[in-house]
Design an enzyme around this catalytic site. Structure first.
Site, short mmCIF file in Angstrom:
data_model
loop_
_atom_site.label_atom_id
_atom_site.label_comp_id
_atom_site.label_asym_id
_atom_site.label_seq_id
_atom_site.Cartn_x
_atom_site.Cartn_y
_atom_site.Cartn_z
N THR A 176 0.84 -1.19 0.00
CA THR A 176 0.00 0.00 0.00
C THR A 176 0.88 1.24 0.00
O THR A 176 2.10 1.15 -0.17
CB THR A 176 -1.05 -0.08 1.13
OG1 THR A 176 -1.92 1.04 1.03
CG2 THR A 176 -0.45 -0.13 2.52
N ASN A 191 -11.74 15.08 -12.74
CA ASN A 191 -10.71 15.20 -11.72
C ASN A 191 -10.42 16.67 -11.43
O ASN A 191 -10.57 17.52 -12.30
CB ASN A 191 -9.42 14.50 -12.19
CG ASN A 191 -8.43 14.31 -11.06
OD1 ASN A 191 -8.82 13.87 -9.97
ND2 ASN A 191 -7.18 14.67 -11.27
N ARG A 192 -9.99 16.91 -10.17
CA ARG A 192 -9.65 18.27 -9.73
C ARG A 192 -8.59 18.89 -10.65
O ARG A 192 -8.65 20.04 -11.00
CB ARG A 192 -9.16 18.21 -8.28
CG ARG A 192 -9.11 19.51 -7.58
CD ARG A 192 -8.95 19.32 -6.10
NE ARG A 192 -7.90 18.36 -5.76
CZ ARG A 192 -7.43 18.17 -4.53
NH1 ARG A 192 -7.92 18.87 -3.54
NH2 ARG A 192 -6.50 17.28 -4.30
N ASP A 210 -6.86 -3.93 -7.30
CA ASP A 210 -7.81 -2.86 -6.94
C ASP A 210 -8.98 -2.75 -7.93
O ASP A 210 -10.14 -2.70 -7.53
CB ASP A 210 -7.08 -1.50 -6.88
CG ASP A 210 -6.39 -1.26 -5.55
OD1 ASP A 210 -6.78 -1.90 -4.54
OD2 ASP A 210 -5.46 -0.44 -5.50
N ALA A 252 -8.83 10.87 -10.37
CA ALA A 252 -7.87 10.24 -11.29
C ALA A 252 -6.59 9.92 -10.52
O ALA A 252 -5.49 9.98 -11.07
CB ALA A 252 -7.59 11.15 -12.48
N GLY A 255 -17.43 1.30 0.18
CA GLY A 255 -16.00 1.11 -0.09
C GLY A 255 -15.47 -0.15 0.56
O GLY A 255 -14.46 -0.71 0.10
N TYR A 275 -13.87 4.06 2.65
CA TYR A 275 -14.46 3.08 3.57
C TYR A 275 -14.35 3.50 5.04
O TYR A 275 -14.75 2.76 5.93
CB TYR A 275 -13.85 1.68 3.36
CG TYR A 275 -12.35 1.63 3.51
CD1 TYR A 275 -11.77 1.52 4.77
CD2 TYR A 275 -11.52 1.70 2.40
CE1 TYR A 275 -10.39 1.49 4.90
CE2 TYR A 275 -10.16 1.68 2.53
CZ TYR A 275 -9.60 1.57 3.78
OH TYR A 275 -8.24 1.54 3.92
N GLY A 288 -4.55 7.05 -7.79
CA GLY A 288 -4.16 5.65 -7.96
C GLY A 288 -5.34 4.69 -8.03
O GLY A 288 -5.44 3.88 -8.97
N ALA A 289 -6.26 4.80 -7.09
CA ALA A 289 -7.40 3.87 -7.07
C ALA A 289 -8.32 4.13 -8.26
O ALA A 289 -8.81 3.19 -8.89
CB ALA A 289 -8.17 4.01 -5.76
N LYS A 305 3.40 1.48 -3.86
CA LYS A 305 2.75 0.76 -4.96
C LYS A 305 3.48 0.89 -6.31
O LYS A 305 3.43 -0.02 -7.12
CB LYS A 305 1.30 1.24 -5.13
CG LYS A 305 0.37 0.73 -4.06
CD LYS A 305 -1.04 1.21 -4.33
CE LYS A 305 -2.05 0.47 -3.48
NZ LYS A 305 -3.43 0.75 -3.88
P1 NAD Z 1 -4.71 9.39 -4.42
O1 NAD Z 1 -4.04 10.37 -3.52
O2 NAD Z 1 -3.91 8.69 -5.46
O3 NAD Z 1 -5.91 10.15 -5.19
C1 NAD Z 1 -6.78 11.04 -4.53
C2 NAD Z 1 -7.83 11.57 -5.51
O4 NAD Z 1 -8.76 12.38 -4.79
C3 NAD Z 1 -7.24 12.45 -6.63
O5 NAD Z 1 -7.94 12.24 -7.83
C4 NAD Z 1 -7.52 13.88 -6.11
O6 NAD Z 1 -7.62 14.82 -7.14
C5 NAD Z 1 -8.87 13.66 -5.43
N1 NAD Z 1 -9.20 14.68 -4.42
C6 NAD Z 1 -8.66 14.80 -3.17
N2 NAD Z 1 -9.24 15.83 -2.53
C7 NAD Z 1 -10.14 16.38 -3.39
C8 NAD Z 1 -11.06 17.47 -3.31
N3 NAD Z 1 -11.14 18.22 -2.20
N4 NAD Z 1 -11.84 17.72 -4.36
C9 NAD Z 1 -11.77 16.95 -5.48
N5 NAD Z 1 -10.94 15.90 -5.62
C10 NAD Z 1 -10.13 15.64 -4.58
O7 NAD Z 1 -5.45 8.37 -3.45
P2 NAD Z 1 -6.04 6.90 -3.78
O8 NAD Z 1 -5.08 5.88 -3.34
O9 NAD Z 1 -6.54 6.90 -5.18
O10 NAD Z 1 -7.27 6.84 -2.73
C11 NAD Z 1 -8.41 7.68 -2.86
C12 NAD Z 1 -9.45 7.27 -1.79
O11 NAD Z 1 -9.86 5.94 -2.02
C13 NAD Z 1 -8.90 7.29 -0.35
O12 NAD Z 1 -9.93 7.72 0.49
C14 NAD Z 1 -8.59 5.82 -0.07
O13 NAD Z 1 -8.69 5.50 1.30
C15 NAD Z 1 -9.68 5.14 -0.86
N6 NAD Z 1 -9.32 3.78 -1.33
C16 NAD Z 1 -10.21 2.79 -1.10
C17 NAD Z 1 -9.94 1.51 -1.55
C18 NAD Z 1 -10.92 0.41 -1.28
O14 NAD Z 1 -10.55 -0.77 -1.47
N7 NAD Z 1 -12.15 0.70 -0.89
C19 NAD Z 1 -8.74 1.24 -2.24
C20 NAD Z 1 -7.84 2.29 -2.48
C21 NAD Z 1 -8.15 3.57 -2.02
#
Ligand code: NAD
Length: 290
Positions: free
Chosen positions: A69, A156-157, A109, A134, A251, A230, A136-137, A73
């Site tokens: 994680t 995406n932002r 994922d 946009a 989630g 989640y 990682g997830a 990654k």
């Molecule tokens: P990351 O940092 O790679 O991406 C974060 C994303 O959120 C980006 O697209 C960013 O632009 C956006 N973002 C953040 N704040 C924002 C805002 N205020 N307004 C608009 N967009 C905003 O993170 P990640 O690894 O992709 O994880 C994202 C979320 O998904 C986290 O909450 C993580 O815990 C969750 N997640 C859940 C699972 C699951 O199995 N359920 C797996 C991976 C990640």
């Protein structure tokens, strides 16, 4: 049955930093115990500077499998002998299998998100999907969904990231995938034609539990909504979607199914989903999805 750790016990684990709040040990140890498999699952806090040592340790100790994680990654890839198609495309891995010293990399994922939708009665085939984020997830989900979905819109932002990603997916899938800026008006507009909404941003995550990118009045009963956040189990978006009569996928379900795919890779056994769900929810302080 009590879990007995002995000479032949195989070790799996998760590496990351931070790692204290991971749900993976609870899920996997419950599954090993249920299937009477002689495995144990541990969490290892691994700093960026120690990643190479950790990989050497995996080989040296004969650790069977690892989940990977944040923040490792992408960096982990250079240590892997073989990569599955997801890892090759995404440039990030979340699962390693130690096959007699050869380290094989997988990304579960996107597959986990797809299973979470399907197992909860949502088939994305031919559907119009709106994906928020946009990161990682989000990329992993987009790659898995793009194969089946009829149309995919990624907002995406930072709009350039969504556009670059949409172009990359279009080159592979030759489908109608568009990327753009995540503004309230864009969400409202694109939601009108969507069948499935996925929040793959971190908006709504603890401690900002009152935040959502989607106004409640834009949600409809014929929409399926998956929020991959989640913690909390039920985000503001999930609550609003439920109140609007939409089908809601938590989630926890994605977390559960990505873990289930990893479990099968390491053990060769189908994961006991119910047992893993109960363990994850117990760890999250809840005994059922409300
Ligand atoms: P990351 O940092 O790679 O991406 C974060 C994303 O959120 C980006 O697209 C960013 O632009 C956006 N973002 C953040 N704040 C924002 C805002 N205020 N307004 C608009 N967009 C905003 O993170 P990640 O690894 O992709 O994880 C994202 C979320 O998904 C986290 O909450 C993580 O815990 C969750 N997640 C859940 C699972 C699951 O199995 N359920 C797996 C991976 C990640």
């Amino acid at each position: 049955m009590k879990m007995v750790i002995a000479g032949k016990t195989q070790v799996c684990g998760v590496i990351g930093d931070p790692i204290a709040h991971t749900l993976s040990p609870a899920m996997h140890n419950a599954a090993f115990k249920h299937l009477k498999l002689d495995f144990v699952f541990l969490a290892f806090k691994v700093k960026t500077a120690d990643l190479e040592n950790a990989v050497r340790g995996m080989r040296g100790f004969g650790i069977r499998g690892l989940n990977v994680t944040m923040p490792h990654k992408t960096a982990i890839i250079r240590y892997l002998a073989n990569l599955d198609a997801n890892v090759k495309f995404l440039g990030s891995a979340n699962t390693i299998l130690n096959d007699g010293g050869r380290l094989l990399g997988f990304n579960t994922d996107g597959t986990g998100a797809l299973h979470a939708l399907r197992e909860n009665g949502v088939n994305p085939e031919g559907k119009n999907v709106l994906l928020l984020g946009a990161g990682g997830a989000a990329k992993a989900i987009a790659y898995s969904l793009a194969q089946d979905a009829g149309a995919l819109c990624i907002l995406n932002r930072v709009p350039e990231k969504a556009a670059v990603w949409a172009d990359a997916l279009n080159r592979v899938f030759g489908k109608k995938i568009v990327g753009g800026a995540l503004s309230p008006s864009a969400v409202q507009k694109n939601l009108q034609d969507a069948d499935i909404l996925v929040n793959a941003t971190s908006v709504g995550m603890h401690p900002h539990v009152d935040q959502s990118l989607v106004a409640p009045q834009w949600l409809r009963p014929d929409l399926a909504v998956m929020d991959i956040v989640y913690n909390p189990v039920e985000t503001k978006l999930a609550k609003d979607a439920k109140a609007a009569g939409a089908r809601v996928i938590s989630g926890v379900e994605m977390l559960l199914y990505q873990g289930a795919v990893s479990f099968q890779i390491w053990t060769g056994h189908a994961a006991p989903i119910e047992v893993m769900r109960t363990a994850a929810l117990k760890q999250l302080g809840r005994d059922e999805l409300k």
